[in-house]
Design an enzyme around this catalytic site. Structure first.
Site, PDB file in Angstrom:
ATOM      1  N   CYS A 102      -0.416   4.109   2.130  1.00 13.51           N
ATOM      2  CA  CYS A 102      -0.232   3.866   3.565  1.00 13.51           C
ATOM      3  C   CYS A 102       1.210   4.146   3.983  1.00 13.51           C
ATOM      4  O   CYS A 102       1.453   4.748   5.033  1.00 13.51           O
ATOM      5  CB  CYS A 102      -0.553   2.414   3.920  1.00 13.51           C
ATOM      6  SG  CYS A 102      -2.142   1.809   3.350  1.00 13.51           S
ATOM      7  N   ASP A 103       2.161   3.679   3.178  1.00 12.67           N
ATOM      8  CA  ASP A 103       3.543   3.595   3.644  1.00 12.67           C
ATOM      9  C   ASP A 103       4.567   4.392   2.836  1.00 12.67           C
ATOM     10  O   ASP A 103       5.732   4.472   3.234  1.00 12.67           O
ATOM     11  CB  ASP A 103       3.983   2.118   3.665  1.00 12.67           C
ATOM     12  CG  ASP A 103       3.121   1.280   4.607  1.00 12.67           C
ATOM     13  OD1 ASP A 103       2.709   1.821   5.644  1.00 12.67           O
ATOM     14  OD2 ASP A 103       2.865   0.107   4.300  1.00 12.67           O
ATOM     15  N   CYS A 156       0.838  -1.204   0.000  1.00  7.83           N
ATOM     16  CA  CYS A 156       0.000   0.000   0.000  1.00  7.83           C
ATOM     17  C   CYS A 156       0.872   1.254   0.000  1.00  7.83           C
ATOM     18  O   CYS A 156       1.390   1.660   1.043  1.00  7.83           O
ATOM     19  CB  CYS A 156      -0.923  -0.002   1.215  1.00  7.83           C
ATOM     20  SG  CYS A 156      -1.996   1.450   1.297  1.00  7.83           S
TER      21      CYS A 156
END
Length: 313
Positions: free
Chosen positions: A139-140, A136
């Site tokens: 997300c990261d 992701c």
């Protein structure tokens, strides 16, 4: 003798969509039962820092899900650690069977089983998940500012993630097993024009390499599919972008699906093709796949379930 539990609303799944649905259903005095499933807390339990949840500058993914579960319980949801193995939606009340042997009877069902990122199945990939290996970018990606990153894949997901990661990375290497991308032309054009992205054709990921103490990625080994030649690419992050698979096992042969198995809901609604059955979160969302959008859909599902039950009475 198996136990039978009756409820107005049965919520299946325990990510942001499930727990938010539980909070709203509880506040509507529907006394919902939430069955957590195989992975309580969902995908966020495999994420470390979460920095895009409103109201939390930074919070660990597992901690956020503990908070959401506690909130749902505090307002009256009965949270049960069980796994639904069979779901009969042919008549109301609907019947769900738990792995524990418990039978759940419900006047309405909210499906919030989520989706799972597809992985390659490498031992080294598993070893470094959460320590440099991710599925992701939104997300990261933030954690790799100024670093070199590798993205694996060749479809829309991979191209979108590679483009997004250029906001942070000094260099993004896109590794694809074929000699052309399977993404939309507009995305391919943007990718080819981006000076930060290098495309490595005809290669597959063979191994993620890294340090042991502390655990962290330092690079990848890739293999040329035609010559077998191995190449090592330095990288601090590896993003596996070969798509997501909705966790639709319970309903794939019963509810209408599209886009590779995502449950279809009515426009601006969480209602599915069966009245009284609602779906929220990544089980239906092939586009955004964010915790906050899942939570929003969980809210919608609970409100719609409340209206549905009121109309039945």
């Amino acid at each position: 003798m198996s136990e039978t539990r009756n409820t107005k609303v049965l919520i299946i799944g325990s990510g942001p969509a499930g727990y938010t649905a539980a909070v709203y259903a509880s506040r509507a005095m529907l006394e919902p039962i939430l069955v957590q499933g195989m992975e309580p807390g969902g995908q966020l339990t495999t994420t470390t820092e979460v920095e895009n949840w409103p109201g939390e500058t930074e919070i660990q993914g597992p901690d956020l899900m503990v908070k959401m579960e506690a909130h749902a319980s505090a307002v009256g949801t009965e949270v049960i650690g069980d796994l639904i193995t069979d779901l009969d939606l042919s008549e109301r009340p609907f019947t769900a069977t738990g792995d524990s042997g418990t039978i759940y009877k419900a006047d309405a069902v909210i499906l919030a089983t989520g989706a799972r990122a597809k992985w390659l199945g490498l031992d080294s990939e598993e070893k470094f998940k959460g320590f440099g290996v991710s599925a992701c970018a939104t997300c990261d990606g933030f954690f790799y500012r100024g670093q070199e990153i590798v993205v694996i894949g060749g479809g829309n997901t991979a191209v979108e993630e590679a483009l997004f990661l250029t906001n942070f990375a000094s260099k993004v290497t896109l590794v694809h097993r074929r000699d052309e991308l399977r993404a939309e032309k507009i995305l391919i054009n943007r990718l080819m024009k981006n000076e930060k992205i290098v495309t490595l054709w005809d290669h597959t990921l063979e191994e993620v390499v890294g340090d042991e103490n502390p655990l962290g990625v330092t690079g990848v080994r890739v293999k040329h599919v035609k010559t077998g030649e191995m190449t090592e690419i330095p990288a601090k992050g590896v993003f596996i972008a070969i798509g997501h698979a909705p966790a639709n096992e319970l309903v794939k042969d019963v509810l209408e699906t599209h886009m590779g198995g995502y449950v279809v809901t009515k426009p601006d609604s969480t209602a599915t093709s069966i009245p009284g059955v609602f779906a929220a979160g990544d089980l239906t969302d092939h586009k955004y796949r964010q915790a906050v959008t899942s939570a929003g859909m969980g809210c919608m599902a609970a409100l719609e379930a409340e209206h549905f039950l009121a109309e039945q009475e």
